[in-house]
Scaffold this active site. Structure first.
Site, PDB file in Angstrom:
ATOM      1  N   PHE A 203     -61.961  33.106   7.450  1.00  0.00           N
ATOM      2  CA  PHE A 203     -60.930  32.344   6.723  1.00  0.00           C
ATOM      3  C   PHE A 203     -60.998  32.746   5.239  1.00  0.00           C
ATOM      4  CE2 PHE A 203     -62.521  29.857  10.290  1.00  0.00           C
ATOM      5  CZ  PHE A 203     -61.372  29.574  11.003  1.00  0.00           C
ATOM      6  N   ASP A 225     -58.649  36.684   8.211  1.00  0.00           N
ATOM      7  CA  ASP A 225     -57.707  35.612   7.878  1.00  0.00           C
ATOM      8  C   ASP A 225     -56.418  35.851   8.665  1.00  0.00           C
ATOM      9  OD1 ASP A 225     -57.650  33.385   5.429  1.00  0.00           O
ATOM     10  OD2 ASP A 225     -55.649  33.959   6.112  1.00  0.00           O
ATOM     11  N   ASP A 271     -65.039  29.006   6.316  1.00  0.00           N
ATOM     12  CA  ASP A 271     -64.314  28.072   5.428  1.00  0.00           C
ATOM     13  C   ASP A 271     -62.889  27.843   5.957  1.00  0.00           C
ATOM     14  OD1 ASP A 271     -63.622  26.502   3.242  1.00  0.00           O
ATOM     15  OD2 ASP A 271     -63.164  28.221   1.955  1.00  0.00           O
ATOM     16  N   CYS A 311     -63.188  20.919   5.010  1.00  0.00           N
ATOM     17  CA  CYS A 311     -62.455  20.347   3.860  1.00  0.00           C
ATOM     18  C   CYS A 311     -61.534  19.231   4.343  1.00  0.00           C
ATOM     19  CB  CYS A 311     -61.708  21.422   3.065  1.00  0.00           C
ATOM     20  SG  CYS A 311     -60.504  22.335   4.000  1.00  0.00           S
TER      21      CYS A 311
END
Ligand SMILES: C[S@@+](CC[C@H](N)C(=O)[O-])C[C@H]1O[C@@H](n2cnc3c(N)ncnc32)[C@H](O)[C@@H]1O
Length: 368
Positions: A203, A225, A271, A311
């Site tokens: 990512f 990604d 991430d 997140c």
């Protein structure tokens, strides 16, 4: 806030400033309202005395002063100037990339006051772009206004410097305000851990961690990604710093890519975007994080490091650690927690708004 109601005359419009009154009649504070949203009122000033519209502008000035002389903000010209609830300004984020400010309201209340906020920010940059969060504003039922607040916002990406790393930030079209300032401290860590190692950046977006690894002396690098545009920018970022190392930028679904291979890595960054945007998504998201962590642990070499992040504030530090534990059991690996990781000092969190602590990171090491 239980038992509190917004006291208003007539029907409030999205973004109106109204008193929030407890059932007993006591004024708790003043809020921007959003009648169409699940969160009807966001308090911008606590207590019964109000400075009116000036109160909000004073809070912006305070946020700017708070950034002066903060440790950790040296050697970079890219910082967060206003961090929403963390600075007592719910619905307002302001990031500065070199001299260019990106003002990102997530509420009708903040968008409506953008010109006045821009005036307060004038001395903090050469130009400011108003670039609201379109999804959030749609939830509040107001149209999005994107424009310059002052100065000339360049059409080309803005060059920023962070320690010995250089990035070009597309403030107009990049994700969020253009770059993930919240991972600055973790980029430093990656730089420190990378020397001579095979690094995987899952990512990767525009290669924030990849550049940190290359600058830190990685032996090789794979970045994955799903966004072709982000990878293209990542290639530009890597060109000057990764000449000597093998760097592969892979446009793929990171879940599938990770599951489908067996190449080992000494340092892995995971991430992903928020997998749980709503509380109802938590169990599906937990399975997603576990899958990433388990396969990451299997790919890590003995002594290898994994920096993994959630997140989504719905998957906070405790749950994330439990997920990592389950992943280690399933991967059959002994894993140490070296440190917990989070957002840097320019992303303060207010004690009365724990949801503001949305970034939960773990630095894990394979101990077998
Ligand atoms: C939180 S951002 C990563 C930020 C990046 N690590 C940095 O520090 O700049 C999440 C990234 O995941 C990418 N993404 C979303 N879903 C993906 C998927 N299934 N596979 C690969 N990448 C994905 C997005 O394009 C975005 O760049």
């Amino acid at each position: 806030m239980s038992g509190a109601v917004a006291s208003v005359d007539g029907t409030p419009e999205p973004g109106d400033l109204v008193a929030v009154v407890a059932a007993e009649g006591e004024v708790l504070g003043y809020a921007h309202v959003a009648p169409a949203s699940a969160i009807r009122a966001r308090i911008v000033e606590w207590g019964k005395d109000s400075a009116g519209e000036e109160g909000l502008l004073a809070a912006v000035r305070t946020a700017l002063v708070r950034r002066e002389n903060l440790p950790g903000l040296v050697e970079t010209d890219a910082i967060r100037l206003v961090n929403s609830e963390g600075d007592g300004l719910p619905g307002l984020v302001v990031d500065r990339y070199a001299g260019i400010l990106v003002v990102r309201p997530t509420t009708a209340g903040m968008q409506r006051r953008a010109s006045e906020i821009g005036e307060v920010l004038r001395a903090s940059g050469e130009a400011a772009l108003l670039r609201p969060d379109a999804i959030a504003l749609r939830r509040e039922g107001v149209p999005v206004e994107e424009r310059s607040l002052f100065g000339e916002v360049p059409d080309v990406p803005v060059s920023i410097r962070e320690r010995d790393r250089v990035y070009r930030v597309d403030v107009r079209h990049g994700q969020k305000t253009g770059f993930y300032l919240d991972q600055r401290d973790a980029r430093d860590l990656v730089s420190d851990l990378a020397k001579g190692r095979r690094v995987l950046d899952l990512f990767s977006y525009t290669g924030g961690f990849s550049v940190a690894a290359a600058v830190g002396g990685a032996a090789s690098l794979v970045a994955v990604d799903s966004s072709k545009e982000a990878l293209a920018r990542g290639a530009e970022h890597l060109a000057p710093v990764a000449e000597e190392i093998r760097a592969d930028l892979v446009n793929a679904d990171a879940f599938r890519w990770l599951r489908g291979g067996s190449e080992p890595f000494d340092l892995i960054v995971i991430d992903p975007p928020p997998l749980a945007r709503r509380r109802a998504d938590v169990s599906k998201a937990s399975r997603g994080y576990k899958d990433l962590l388990m396969h990451g642990m299997r790919r890590a070499t003995p002594g290898g490091d994994i920096l993994a992040f959630s997140c989504s504030h719905h998957v906070g530090p405790d749950l994330f650690r439990k997920i990592a534990f389950g992943a280690a059991l399933d991967a059959g690996r002994r894993i140490q927690v070296m440190a917990t990781l989070g957002a840097p000092v320019d992303h303060p969190v207010s004690l009365d708004h724990p949801e503001g602590e949305y970034l939960s990171g773990l630095w894990l090491r394979r101990a077998d």
